[in-house]
Write a protein that holds these residues in place. Sequence first.
Motif, PDB file in Angstrom:
ATOM      1  N   ASN A  56       0.837  -1.213   0.000  1.00 39.89           N
ATOM      2  CA  ASN A  56       0.000   0.000   0.000  1.00 39.89           C
ATOM      3  C   ASN A  56       0.869   1.259   0.000  1.00 39.89           C
ATOM      4  OD1 ASN A  56       0.918  -0.537   2.536  1.00 39.89           O
ATOM      5  ND2 ASN A  56      -1.037  -0.282   3.587  1.00 39.89           N
ATOM      6  N   HIS A  57       1.662   1.412  -1.050  1.00 36.61           N
ATOM      7  CA  HIS A  57       2.530   2.586  -1.202  1.00 36.61           C
ATOM      8  C   HIS A  57       1.901   3.645  -2.082  1.00 36.61           C
ATOM      9  CE1 HIS A  57       3.321   0.731  -5.068  1.00 36.61           C
ATOM     10  NE2 HIS A  57       3.764  -0.366  -4.453  1.00 36.61           N
ATOM     11  N   PHE A  58       0.769   3.314  -2.744  1.00 35.33           N
ATOM     12  CA  PHE A  58       0.009   4.251  -3.570  1.00 35.33           C
ATOM     13  C   PHE A  58       0.860   4.892  -4.671  1.00 35.33           C
ATOM     14  CE2 PHE A  58      -2.048   4.028   0.565  1.00 35.33           C
ATOM     15  CZ  PHE A  58      -3.359   3.743   0.208  1.00 35.33           C
ATOM     16  N   ASP A  59       1.860   4.122  -5.154  1.00 27.33           N
ATOM     17  CA  ASP A  59       2.722   4.526  -6.266  1.00 27.33           C
ATOM     18  C   ASP A  59       3.650   5.692  -5.936  1.00 27.33           C
ATOM     19  OD1 ASP A  59       1.808   2.563  -8.025  1.00 27.33           O
ATOM     20  OD2 ASP A  59       0.103   3.786  -8.638  1.00 27.33           O
ATOM     21  N   PHE A  60       3.872   5.967  -4.665  1.00 29.11           N
ATOM     22  CA  PHE A  60       4.868   6.970  -4.302  1.00 29.11           C
ATOM     23  C   PHE A  60       6.265   6.364  -4.388  1.00 29.11           C
ATOM     24  CE2 PHE A  60       1.140   9.014  -2.528  1.00 29.11           C
ATOM     25  CZ  PHE A  60       1.389  10.364  -2.762  1.00 29.11           C
ATOM     26  N   GLU A  61       7.260   7.226  -4.490  1.00 23.96           N
ATOM     27  CA  GLU A  61       8.646   6.803  -4.690  1.00 23.96           C
ATOM     28  C   GLU A  61       9.151   5.960  -3.519  1.00 23.96           C
ATOM     29  OE1 GLU A  61      12.931   8.987  -5.769  1.00 23.96           O
ATOM     30  OE2 GLU A  61      11.134  10.171  -5.284  1.00 23.96           O
ATOM     31  N   TYR A  62       8.763   6.342  -2.315  1.00 25.98           N
ATOM     32  CA  TYR A  62       9.171   5.625  -1.108  1.00 25.98           C
ATOM     33  C   TYR A  62       7.976   4.900  -0.504  1.00 25.98           C
ATOM     34  CZ  TYR A  62      13.712   7.964  -0.983  1.00 25.98           C
ATOM     35  OH  TYR A  62      14.971   8.409  -1.281  1.00 25.98           O
ATOM     36  N   GLY A  63       8.267   3.843   0.246  1.00 23.82           N
ATOM     37  CA  GLY A  63       7.205   3.089   0.883  1.00 23.82           C
ATOM     38  C   GLY A  63       7.652   2.536   2.226  1.00 23.82           C
ATOM     39  N   THR A  64       6.690   2.070   3.006  1.00 26.47           N
ATOM     40  CA  THR A  64       6.979   1.437   4.289  1.00 26.47           C
ATOM     41  C   THR A  64       7.583   0.059   4.053  1.00 26.47           C
ATOM     42  OG1 THR A  64       5.133   2.598   5.319  1.00 26.47           O
ATOM     43  CG2 THR A  64       5.965   0.652   6.461  1.00 26.47           C
ATOM     44  N   VAL A  65       8.603  -0.275   4.818  1.00 28.26           N
ATOM     45  CA  VAL A  65       9.266  -1.567   4.657  1.00 28.26           C
ATOM     46  C   VAL A  65       9.440  -2.228   6.014  1.00 28.26           C
ATOM     47  CG1 VAL A  65      11.552  -0.490   4.756  1.00 28.26           C
ATOM     48  CG2 VAL A  65      11.304  -2.745   3.732  1.00 28.26           C
ATOM     49  N   ASP A  66       9.215  -3.527   6.062  1.00 26.93           N
ATOM     50  CA  ASP A  66       9.546  -4.344   7.227  1.00 26.93           C
ATOM     51  C   ASP A  66      10.907  -4.983   6.995  1.00 26.93           C
ATOM     52  OD1 ASP A  66       7.238  -3.883   8.668  1.00 26.93           O
ATOM     53  OD2 ASP A  66       6.172  -5.586   7.825  1.00 26.93           O
ATOM     54  N   ILE A  67      11.797  -4.865   7.968  1.00 26.92           N
ATOM     55  CA  ILE A  67      13.087  -5.550   7.920  1.00 26.92           C
ATOM     56  C   ILE A  67      13.131  -6.533   9.077  1.00 26.92           C
ATOM     57  CG2 ILE A  67      15.585  -5.306   7.945  1.00 26.92           C
ATOM     58  CD1 ILE A  67      15.199  -2.394   7.035  1.00 26.92           C
ATOM     59  N   LEU A  68      13.171  -7.820   8.749  1.00 25.45           N
ATOM     60  CA  LEU A  68      13.243  -8.855   9.771  1.00 25.45           C
ATOM     61  C   LEU A  68      14.702  -9.246   9.992  1.00 25.45           C
ATOM     62  CD1 LEU A  68      10.261 -11.315   9.184  1.00 25.45           C
ATOM     63  CD2 LEU A  68      10.697  -9.902  11.189  1.00 25.45           C
ATOM     64  N   CYS A  69      15.152  -9.100  11.226  1.00 23.75           N
ATOM     65  CA  CYS A  69      16.530  -9.425  11.591  1.00 23.75           C
ATOM     66  C   CYS A  69      16.548 -10.711  12.414  1.00 23.75           C
ATOM     67  CB  CYS A  69      17.143  -8.291  12.402  1.00 23.75           C
ATOM     68  SG  CYS A  69      17.277  -6.727  11.510  1.00 23.75           S
ATOM     69  N   PRO A  70      16.982 -11.833  11.851  1.00 27.65           N
ATOM     70  CA  PRO A  70      17.073 -13.064  12.629  1.00 27.65           C
ATOM     71  C   PRO A  70      18.017 -12.885  13.816  1.00 27.65           C
ATOM     72  CG  PRO A  70      17.330 -13.499  10.275  1.00 27.65           C
ATOM     73  CD  PRO A  70      17.399 -12.011  10.445  1.00 27.65           C
ATOM     74  N   VAL A  71      17.636 -13.476  14.946  1.00 28.55           N
ATOM     75  CA  VAL A  71      18.472 -13.398  16.143  1.00 28.55           C
ATOM     76  C   VAL A  71      19.421 -14.593  16.152  1.00 28.55           C
ATOM     77  CG1 VAL A  71      18.513 -13.348  18.657  1.00 28.55           C
ATOM     78  CG2 VAL A  71      16.655 -12.211  17.407  1.00 28.55           C
ATOM     79  N   PRO A  72      20.743 -14.372  16.085  1.00 25.90           N
ATOM     80  CA  PRO A  72      21.694 -15.489  16.064  1.00 25.90           C
ATOM     81  C   PRO A  72      21.609 -16.331  17.336  1.00 25.90           C
ATOM     82  CG  PRO A  72      22.749 -13.436  15.416  1.00 25.90           C
ATOM     83  CD  PRO A  72      21.409 -13.071  15.954  1.00 25.90           C
ATOM     84  N   ALA A  73      22.030 -17.567  17.221  1.00 32.27           N
ATOM     85  CA  ALA A  73      21.957 -18.496  18.347  1.00 32.27           C
ATOM     86  C   ALA A  73      22.742 -18.003  19.547  1.00 32.27           C
ATOM     87  CB  ALA A  73      22.467 -19.873  17.916  1.00 32.27           C
ATOM     88  N   GLY A  74      23.830 -17.288  19.322  1.00 30.67           N
ATOM     89  CA  GLY A  74      24.661 -16.827  20.425  1.00 30.67           C
ATOM     90  C   GLY A  74      24.120 -15.610  21.151  1.00 30.67           C
ATOM     91  N   CYS A  75      23.009 -15.069  20.666  1.00 35.40           N
ATOM     92  CA  CYS A  75      22.410 -13.874  21.273  1.00 35.40           C
ATOM     93  C   CYS A  75      21.256 -14.308  22.169  1.00 35.40           C
ATOM     94  CB  CYS A  75      21.923 -12.919  20.194  1.00 35.40           C
ATOM     95  SG  CYS A  75      21.121 -11.432  20.823  1.00 35.40           S
ATOM     96  N   ALA A  76      21.465 -14.239  23.477  1.00 34.94           N
ATOM     97  CA  ALA A  76      20.437 -14.698  24.405  1.00 34.94           C
ATOM     98  C   ALA A  76      19.212 -13.787  24.363  1.00 34.94           C
ATOM     99  CB  ALA A  76      21.004 -14.765  25.822  1.00 34.94           C
ATOM    100  N   VAL A  77      19.413 -12.488  24.579  1.00 33.80           N
ATOM    101  CA  VAL A  77      18.315 -11.518  24.565  1.00 33.80           C
ATOM    102  C   VAL A  77      18.788 -10.269  23.832  1.00 33.80           C
ATOM    103  CG1 VAL A  77      16.751 -10.096  25.930  1.00 33.80           C
ATOM    104  CG2 VAL A  77      17.415 -12.353  26.760  1.00 33.80           C
ATOM    105  N   PRO A  78      18.292  -9.990  22.619  1.00 37.20           N
ATOM    106  CA  PRO A  78      18.684  -8.760  21.917  1.00 37.20           C
ATOM    107  C   PRO A  78      17.978  -7.561  22.531  1.00 37.20           C
ATOM    108  CG  PRO A  78      17.057  -9.960  20.636  1.00 37.20           C
ATOM    109  CD  PRO A  78      17.357 -10.813  21.829  1.00 37.20           C
ATOM    110  N   PHE A  79      18.734  -6.532  22.915  1.00 36.96           N
ATOM    111  CA  PHE A  79      18.095  -5.353  23.506  1.00 36.96           C
ATOM    112  C   PHE A  79      18.333  -4.091  22.693  1.00 36.96           C
ATOM    113  CE2 PHE A  79      22.307  -5.454  25.376  1.00 36.96           C
ATOM    114  CZ  PHE A  79      22.698  -4.130  25.435  1.00 36.96           C
ATOM    115  N   GLN A  80      19.241  -4.151  21.709  1.00 29.67           N
ATOM    116  CA  GLN A  80      19.442  -3.048  20.785  1.00 29.67           C
ATOM    117  C   GLN A  80      19.721  -3.605  19.403  1.00 29.67           C
ATOM    118  OE1 GLN A  80      22.653  -0.854  22.699  1.00 29.67           O
ATOM    119  NE2 GLN A  80      21.239   0.799  23.219  1.00 29.67           N
ATOM    120  N   VAL A  81      19.288  -2.864  18.368  1.00 28.82           N
ATOM    121  CA  VAL A  81      19.504  -3.314  17.000  1.00 28.82           C
ATOM    122  C   VAL A  81      19.777  -2.107  16.108  1.00 28.82           C
ATOM    123  CG1 VAL A  81      17.036  -3.238  16.442  1.00 28.82           C
ATOM    124  CG2 VAL A  81      18.569  -4.710  15.109  1.00 28.82           C
TER     125      VAL A  81
END
Length: 233
Positions: A56-81
Amino acid sequence: MEHRHITRAVRIIAVALRTEAVAYCCILSCQENNKRVEHSKGKYHISEGDSNIHSNHFDFEYGTVDILCPVPAGCAVPFQVAVTKDVTDLEHQPAFLEVLNQETRSDSFPHNFTVCFSAMFGFTNVLQLVQTMEMLRLLGVTRVVIYKTSCSADTQRILDYYTHIGLVEVIPWSIPRFLKVSDSWLPSLGPGQLHYYGQILALNDFVYRYMYQTKYISMHDVDELILPKQVDR
């Protein structure tokens, strides 16, 4: 934190140029052995981000994007990204965001009914704002979230009052500082790089920001009221 996936991940809501193909790299600071390892100490966990631009970007140049960052096995609790396009060059340290929604919640929410207004820009109608706030209180709303770009001094005083009594949360909406936002829903009706003051972005931010804070949500404008046709008591 994104708890609805099989694999652990952090979801970031952002704005992206739709024609640009970017390989995102996620940098996570993690809590290990009950201690937080700050990113300033140079200890990072790296993962490859998976991006998806909303349709739903309505043909504008920019749009909303979701970036999914997988949490590596060695990261117990991510608190900053942080997200960057080049992890090999960290001379200019990227901006880190706090990871919210660490714990899921299915009941006992802080709020029962929350309303979102997005986005407030150049707003001057003080009487309308007060009428809407008081009507929402009568309807049982306990929190109103306002994404504010700009408003008059009188409007700000009203927002300050409702913030003081705990009804309103004002979220500064600074998208126009970085992009030329449109004042309409189509490029042909309002030139700009992003749809209607970044409204789609604001609404998505609101949904995730209040995902575990409220039982019910409603998203509409300050000149609208959604009323129940009948109430069971």
